[in-house]
Design a protein around this motif. Structure first.
Motif, PDB file in Angstrom:
ATOM      1  N   HIS A 253      15.537  63.568 -55.424  1.00 62.02           N
ATOM      2  CA  HIS A 253      16.305  62.358 -55.103  1.00 62.02           C
ATOM      3  C   HIS A 253      15.348  61.179 -54.917  1.00 62.02           C
ATOM      4  CE1 HIS A 253      19.881  64.874 -54.400  1.00 62.02           C
ATOM      5  NE2 HIS A 253      19.072  65.693 -53.777  1.00 62.02           N
ATOM      6  N   PRO A 254      14.734  60.712 -55.986  1.00 64.82           N
ATOM      7  CA  PRO A 254      13.750  59.628 -55.852  1.00 64.82           C
ATOM      8  C   PRO A 254      14.357  58.318 -55.354  1.00 64.82           C
ATOM      9  CG  PRO A 254      14.242  60.057 -58.161  1.00 64.82           C
ATOM     10  CD  PRO A 254      14.861  61.164 -57.380  1.00 64.82           C
ATOM     11  N   GLU A 255      15.658  58.211 -55.434  1.00 63.02           N
ATOM     12  CA  GLU A 255      16.318  56.992 -54.971  1.00 63.02           C
ATOM     13  C   GLU A 255      16.550  56.981 -53.459  1.00 63.02           C
ATOM     14  OE1 GLU A 255      19.461  60.028 -54.964  1.00 63.02           O
ATOM     15  OE2 GLU A 255      17.766  59.576 -56.265  1.00 63.02           O
ATOM     16  N   ALA A 256      16.317  58.093 -52.777  1.00 57.61           N
ATOM     17  CA  ALA A 256      16.630  58.224 -51.354  1.00 57.61           C
ATOM     18  C   ALA A 256      15.765  57.288 -50.511  1.00 57.61           C
ATOM     19  CB  ALA A 256      16.443  59.659 -50.900  1.00 57.61           C
ATOM     20  N   VAL A 257      16.409  56.594 -49.582  1.00 62.21           N
ATOM     21  CA  VAL A 257      15.683  55.738 -48.636  1.00 62.21           C
ATOM     22  C   VAL A 257      16.113  55.998 -47.191  1.00 62.21           C
ATOM     23  CG1 VAL A 257      15.235  53.896 -50.297  1.00 62.21           C
ATOM     24  CG2 VAL A 257      17.351  53.848 -48.939  1.00 62.21           C
ATOM     25  N   ASP A 258      17.245  56.641 -47.001  1.00 63.28           N
ATOM     26  CA  ASP A 258      17.749  56.937 -45.657  1.00 63.28           C
ATOM     27  C   ASP A 258      16.970  58.129 -45.104  1.00 63.28           C
ATOM     28  OD1 ASP A 258      19.133  57.664 -43.361  1.00 63.28           O
ATOM     29  OD2 ASP A 258      21.120  57.387 -44.264  1.00 63.28           O
ATOM     30  N   SER A 259      16.151  57.891 -44.101  1.00 70.25           N
ATOM     31  CA  SER A 259      15.291  58.951 -43.587  1.00 70.25           C
ATOM     32  C   SER A 259      16.079  60.120 -43.027  1.00 70.25           C
ATOM     33  CB  SER A 259      14.337  58.403 -42.523  1.00 70.25           C
ATOM     34  OG  SER A 259      15.062  57.816 -41.451  1.00 70.25           O
ATOM     35  N   ARG A 260      17.316  59.891 -42.607  1.00 72.20           N
ATOM     36  CA  ARG A 260      18.129  60.989 -42.081  1.00 72.20           C
ATOM     37  C   ARG A 260      18.378  62.053 -43.149  1.00 72.20           C
ATOM     38  NH1 ARG A 260      22.878  57.287 -39.765  1.00 72.20           N
ATOM     39  NH2 ARG A 260      22.390  56.343 -41.796  1.00 72.20           N
ATOM     40  N   LYS A 261      18.463  61.620 -44.398  1.00 68.45           N
ATOM     41  CA  LYS A 261      18.740  62.567 -45.486  1.00 68.45           C
ATOM     42  C   LYS A 261      17.623  63.592 -45.625  1.00 68.45           C
ATOM     43  CE  LYS A 261      22.544  60.501 -46.904  1.00 68.45           C
ATOM     44  NZ  LYS A 261      23.873  61.133 -46.804  1.00 68.45           N
ATOM     45  N   TYR A 262      16.376  63.103 -45.653  1.00 63.24           N
ATOM     46  CA  TYR A 262      15.286  64.064 -45.862  1.00 63.24           C
ATOM     47  C   TYR A 262      14.786  64.687 -44.572  1.00 63.24           C
ATOM     48  CZ  TYR A 262      12.387  59.792 -45.253  1.00 63.24           C
ATOM     49  OH  TYR A 262      11.829  58.629 -44.802  1.00 63.24           O
ATOM     50  N   LEU A 263      14.917  63.975 -43.449  1.00 62.48           N
ATOM     51  CA  LEU A 263      14.512  64.585 -42.189  1.00 62.48           C
ATOM     52  C   LEU A 263      15.436  65.735 -41.810  1.00 62.48           C
ATOM     53  CD1 LEU A 263      13.473  61.519 -39.994  1.00 62.48           C
ATOM     54  CD2 LEU A 263      11.987  63.281 -40.979  1.00 62.48           C
ATOM     55  N   SER A 264      16.718  65.627 -42.135  1.00 66.70           N
ATOM     56  CA  SER A 264      17.643  66.720 -41.824  1.00 66.70           C
ATOM     57  C   SER A 264      17.307  67.956 -42.641  1.00 66.70           C
ATOM     58  CB  SER A 264      19.094  66.285 -42.067  1.00 66.70           C
ATOM     59  OG  SER A 264      19.310  65.968 -43.436  1.00 66.70           O
ATOM     60  N   VAL A 265      16.872  67.754 -43.881  1.00 68.33           N
ATOM     61  CA  VAL A 265      16.461  68.877 -44.723  1.00 68.33           C
ATOM     62  C   VAL A 265      15.203  69.529 -44.142  1.00 68.33           C
ATOM     63  CG1 VAL A 265      15.575  69.495 -47.005  1.00 68.33           C
ATOM     64  CG2 VAL A 265      17.505  67.926 -46.808  1.00 68.33           C
ATOM     65  N   GLY A 266      14.252  68.697 -43.718  1.00 70.47           N
ATOM     66  CA  GLY A 266      13.038  69.227 -43.110  1.00 70.47           C
ATOM     67  C   GLY A 266      13.311  69.956 -41.808  1.00 70.47           C
ATOM     68  N   ARG A 267      14.205  69.405 -41.018  1.00 69.47           N
ATOM     69  CA  ARG A 267      14.551  70.030 -39.742  1.00 69.47           C
ATOM     70  C   ARG A 267      15.195  71.394 -39.953  1.00 69.47           C
ATOM     71  NH1 ARG A 267      18.584  66.553 -36.238  1.00 69.47           N
ATOM     72  NH2 ARG A 267      19.922  67.127 -37.983  1.00 69.47           N
ATOM     73  N   GLU A 268      16.080  71.499 -40.916  1.00 67.05           N
ATOM     74  CA  GLU A 268      16.744  72.770 -41.188  1.00 67.05           C
ATOM     75  C   GLU A 268      15.747  73.802 -41.699  1.00 67.05           C
ATOM     76  OE1 GLU A 268      19.326  75.864 -41.575  1.00 67.05           O
ATOM     77  OE2 GLU A 268      19.524  74.002 -40.427  1.00 67.05           O
ATOM     78  N   ALA A 269      14.795  73.369 -42.514  1.00 69.96           N
ATOM     79  CA  ALA A 269      13.775  74.302 -43.013  1.00 69.96           C
ATOM     80  C   ALA A 269      12.936  74.846 -41.863  1.00 69.96           C
ATOM     81  CB  ALA A 269      12.879  73.602 -44.040  1.00 69.96           C
TER      82      ALA A 269
END
Length: 285
Positions: A253-269
């Motif tokens: 998702h190179p267009e992603a800018v909302d940090s919640r989107k990728y931080l939630s993925v990292g948190r779940e991992a």
């Protein structure tokens, strides 16, 4: 539920020849992931804030500590807060008011006599404040980018006789031992000396702690717990899980800018890795 005591968790684990998992946290996402993973596993857990993590947070302990306390109070499993690898006496003295029940005082870099003297003073002060204290003897290595010592180098392994004298001379409540693990490993290729661990367990009257556990294979972790390890410290494994998940998300998702989107993925991992490690230690994985 209210914060529990690290000492209570580790003592209970030692009494049952099991181990409590202790995870180093850097961000609020780490804190939440550790608690979520522990809740999923139905197991108690220790949140650890290291001196290096405090340095990363502009040298301020309270913001992360207070967030950890608040998160722990909403947990459905027992959670303890531990101040890890403390070298600064100034930081040590902030522990009680910040919600910590325990500290790991790290003078292992010093010559033996100096390590004993410094740790004795730290233990006296910690006990006067009701803190449980862990120390380290032998050089586990890998911290702050330093290479691990050769297995045969002086100090690369904890000597049982010296460890017995060290514990008696300092009054510490637990001892981190050098038996082959290394801090900050990104491959799980560490080889533990289980014979040495058995001798240390027989020689010492306090619980033993394994640092650098991210680099230890699962079967070796299970054997280490059976051999007397009652507290297993994990840090790098969480950072690898978080970074890998975020890297993959942003690549997709190179267009992603909302940090919640990728931080939630990292948190779940990270939460999944916490649950996995606790399962390994408890034999339920």
């Amino acid at each position: 539920m209210p914060l529990t005591s690290t000492g209570e968790l580790v003592t209970a684990a030692a009494d049952t020849r099991s181990a409590v998992a202790a995870f180093n946290v850097i961000t609020l996402e780490h804190v939440e992931a550790v608690i979520a993973g522990a809740e999923s596993a139905g197991a108690p857990v220790v949140l650890q804030v290291s001196e290096n993590a405090v340095k990363f947070r502009y040298g301020r302990l309270l913001p992360l500590a207070r967030a950890a306390v608040a998160a722990a109070e909403h947990a459905t499993v027992p959670v303890a807060l531990h101040l890890d690898h403390v070298q600064s006496d100034h930081l040590l003295r902030q522990a009680p008011d910040a919600g910590f029940s325990s500290v790991m005082y790290d003078a292992a870099r010093l010559p033996y006599a100096d390590n004993l003297t410094a740790t004795r003073a730290a233990a006296d002060w910690a006990h006067s404040q009701g803190l449980w204290i862990e120390a380290e003897l032998g050089q586990i290595g890998g911290k702050d980018g330093r290479a691990a010592l050769d297995a045969h180098a002086p100090g690369a392994r904890t000597d049982p006789d010296q460890a017995r004298d060290f514990v008696a001379g300092t009054g510490v409540d637990a001892l981190a031992v050098a038996v082959g693990s290394v801090h900050a490993m990104t491959t799980r290729t560490a080889t533990l000396d289980h014979g040495l661990l058995k001798r240390l367990s027989a020689a010492l009257p306090v619980p033993l702690v394994l640092h650098g556990s991210s680099g230890v294979p699962d079967d070796a972790l299970v054997a280490a717990v059976a051999g007397g390890i009652a507290k297993v410290n994990v840090g790098t494994a969480l950072n690898m899980a978080m970074t890998g998940a975020i890297r993959n998300f942003l690549a997709a998702h190179p267009e992603a800018v909302d940090s919640r989107k990728y931080l939630s993925v990292g948190r779940e991992a990270m939460a999944q890795e916490v649950r996995r490690i606790i399962g390994v230690l408890s034999g339920t994985a």
